[in-house]
Enzyme design. Structure first.
Site, PDB file in Angstrom:
ATOM      1  N   ASP A 163      70.180  85.348  49.461  1.00 16.73           N
ATOM      2  CA  ASP A 163      68.878  84.857  49.044  1.00 16.73           C
ATOM      3  C   ASP A 163      68.242  85.896  48.129  1.00 16.73           C
ATOM      4  O   ASP A 163      68.390  87.109  48.344  1.00 16.73           O
ATOM      5  CB  ASP A 163      68.010  84.621  50.291  1.00 16.73           C
ATOM      6  CG  ASP A 163      66.612  84.132  49.942  1.00 16.73           C
ATOM      7  OD1 ASP A 163      66.470  82.939  49.659  1.00 16.73           O
ATOM      8  OD2 ASP A 163      65.677  84.952  49.956  1.00 16.73           O
ATOM      9  N   ASN A 171      58.282  83.733  40.051  1.00 20.80           N
ATOM     10  CA  ASN A 171      57.640  82.554  39.458  1.00 20.80           C
ATOM     11  C   ASN A 171      56.142  82.769  39.253  1.00 20.80           C
ATOM     12  O   ASN A 171      55.583  82.407  38.211  1.00 20.80           O
ATOM     13  CB  ASN A 171      57.861  81.331  40.357  1.00 20.80           C
ATOM     14  CG  ASN A 171      59.291  80.811  40.291  1.00 20.80           C
ATOM     15  OD1 ASN A 171      59.938  80.892  39.257  1.00 20.80           O
ATOM     16  ND2 ASN A 171      59.773  80.289  41.404  1.00 20.80           N
ATOM     17  N   HIS A 176      57.692  80.012  35.733  1.00 19.79           N
ATOM     18  CA  HIS A 176      58.871  79.309  36.243  1.00 19.79           C
ATOM     19  C   HIS A 176      60.049  79.360  35.279  1.00 19.79           C
ATOM     20  O   HIS A 176      61.204  79.308  35.715  1.00 19.79           O
ATOM     21  CB  HIS A 176      58.509  77.852  36.555  1.00 19.79           C
ATOM     22  CG  HIS A 176      57.664  77.707  37.788  1.00 19.79           C
ATOM     23  ND1 HIS A 176      58.209  77.674  39.053  1.00 19.79           N
ATOM     24  CD2 HIS A 176      56.316  77.632  37.950  1.00 19.79           C
ATOM     25  CE1 HIS A 176      57.247  77.550  39.948  1.00 19.79           C
ATOM     26  NE2 HIS A 176      56.081  77.527  39.303  1.00 19.79           N
ATOM     27  N   ASP A 180      63.783  80.354  36.303  1.00 25.33           N
ATOM     28  CA  ASP A 180      64.999  79.598  35.994  1.00 25.33           C
ATOM     29  C   ASP A 180      66.028  80.474  35.285  1.00 25.33           C
ATOM     30  O   ASP A 180      67.231  80.406  35.580  1.00 25.33           O
ATOM     31  CB  ASP A 180      64.664  78.395  35.102  1.00 25.33           C
ATOM     32  CG  ASP A 180      63.948  77.287  35.868  1.00 25.33           C
ATOM     33  OD1 ASP A 180      63.906  77.349  37.116  1.00 25.33           O
ATOM     34  OD2 ASP A 180      63.427  76.361  35.213  1.00 25.33           O
ATOM     35  N   GLU A 206      66.477  79.382  46.024  1.00 25.00           N
ATOM     36  CA  GLU A 206      67.030  80.652  45.538  1.00 25.00           C
ATOM     37  C   GLU A 206      68.147  81.178  46.436  1.00 25.00           C
ATOM     38  O   GLU A 206      68.487  82.359  46.392  1.00 25.00           O
ATOM     39  CB  GLU A 206      65.908  81.702  45.419  1.00 25.00           C
ATOM     40  CG  GLU A 206      65.223  82.052  46.717  1.00 25.00           C
ATOM     41  CD  GLU A 206      64.030  81.173  47.040  1.00 25.00           C
ATOM     42  OE1 GLU A 206      63.187  81.613  47.841  1.00 25.00           O
ATOM     43  OE2 GLU A 206      63.924  80.054  46.495  1.00 25.00           O
TER      44      GLU A 206
END
Length: 288
Positions: A163, A171, A176, A180, A206
């Protein structure tokens, strides 16, 4: 006449009797399996052994023979993989003389191009569009196949679940789009540091999950540590600064074909990842 007909066939042909004595084969079959010149002069069992040794999984040919003996009247199919990455489709058909089954005819077709085309179509439906790794459903399907192979051949297998630490802050701070880009870059770096036989999927958000065939716990921990270090080096430039990440990774394993369900293996990896987070994040933990 039969021999001449076999020699003109585009597929490899091997005809064996009920006792696995080789009655006939064509040159195409010898070419496909890359058999040496002296192969024809070997005893039958030695010849079959050489065919098995030409496969990535040597036991697969004997597995087919076991199936033939168990269901002798049925038509059987099998898929074999060669070290040169070619894929063979095998069709085994019983043949009869005066109503008595005398053996089987095995035909071998090079199905590499069609199989790869099929896999490309499957991958399009099975791939996460952002990271281009397998989605969760596809990962589970492929992992079940590898788990079954591990149990059948009593081979080690390992799993990594990881993770991105505090991903929400990426973010919130950088936007965002930067998030990405981070996921895309991380997935690319993971693929670059894994073998072609390893299976990586996006587990959710994630979180990513990796199945490592033919891998013991020590090797899996080394791979996880390498991924941790690689992730630390990732930088995503942004007008608000430079985004960077760390990972918390959990590792577990299946030893020598032990009878463990896939969900159990995933739960152990998840517990190990939780321990890594509880221990301060940015580290690798194991759970057995």
């Amino acid at each position: 006449i039969l021999h001449s007909a076999c020699e003109t066939a585009v597929n490899g042909i091997l005809i064996i009797d009920n006792e696995k004595k080789i009655l006939l084969n064509n040159r195409r079959m010898e070419f496909i399996f890359d058999m040496p010149y002296e192969w024809e002069k070997m005893p039958d069992q030695a010849r079959l052994n050489r065919l098995s040794e030409a496969l990535v999984e040597p036991d697969e040919l004997e597995t087919l023979f076991v199936s033939l003996q168990a269901r002798p009247a049925a038509v059987h199919t099998a898929e074999f993989h060669l070290p040169n990455r070619r894929i063979l489709e095998c069709l085994a058909t019983p043949f009869y003389v005066e109503g008595q089954r005398e053996g089987w005819m095995l035909t071998f077709r090079d199905a590499t191009d069609s199989k790869l085309a099929e896999r490309r179509l499957v991958e399009l439906a099975a791939t996460d569009p952002l990271t281009r790794v397998y989605n969760r459903s596809a990962f589970y399907s492929l992992a079940e196949i590898e788990l079954g192979r591990s149990k059948r051949y009593k081979r080690d297998l390992a799993m990594i679940l990881f993770d991105i630490d505090h991903f929400k802050q990426i973010n919130d701070t950088f936007g965002h789009r930067a998030g990405d880009q981070m996921l895309e870059t991380l997935a690319d770096q993971c693929r670059a540091n894994l073998r072609s036989s390893d299976i990586i999927g996006r587990y959710g958000g994630e979180e990513f999950i990796i199945l490592l065939p033919e891998t013991n716990l020590e090797k899996a921990e080394q791979i996880a540590e390498r991924l941790r270090q690689v992730a630390e080096e990732i930088r995503i430039p942004n007008q608000r600064g430079e985004a960077k990440i760390t990972l918390s990774l959990g590792v577990t394993r299946l030893v020598g074909g032990a009878d463990i369900a896939l969900d159990t293996l995933v739960s152990l990896a998840d517990e190990a990842m939780y321990c890594a987070k509880q221990g301060g994040r940015n580290q690798v933990c194991r759970m057995l």
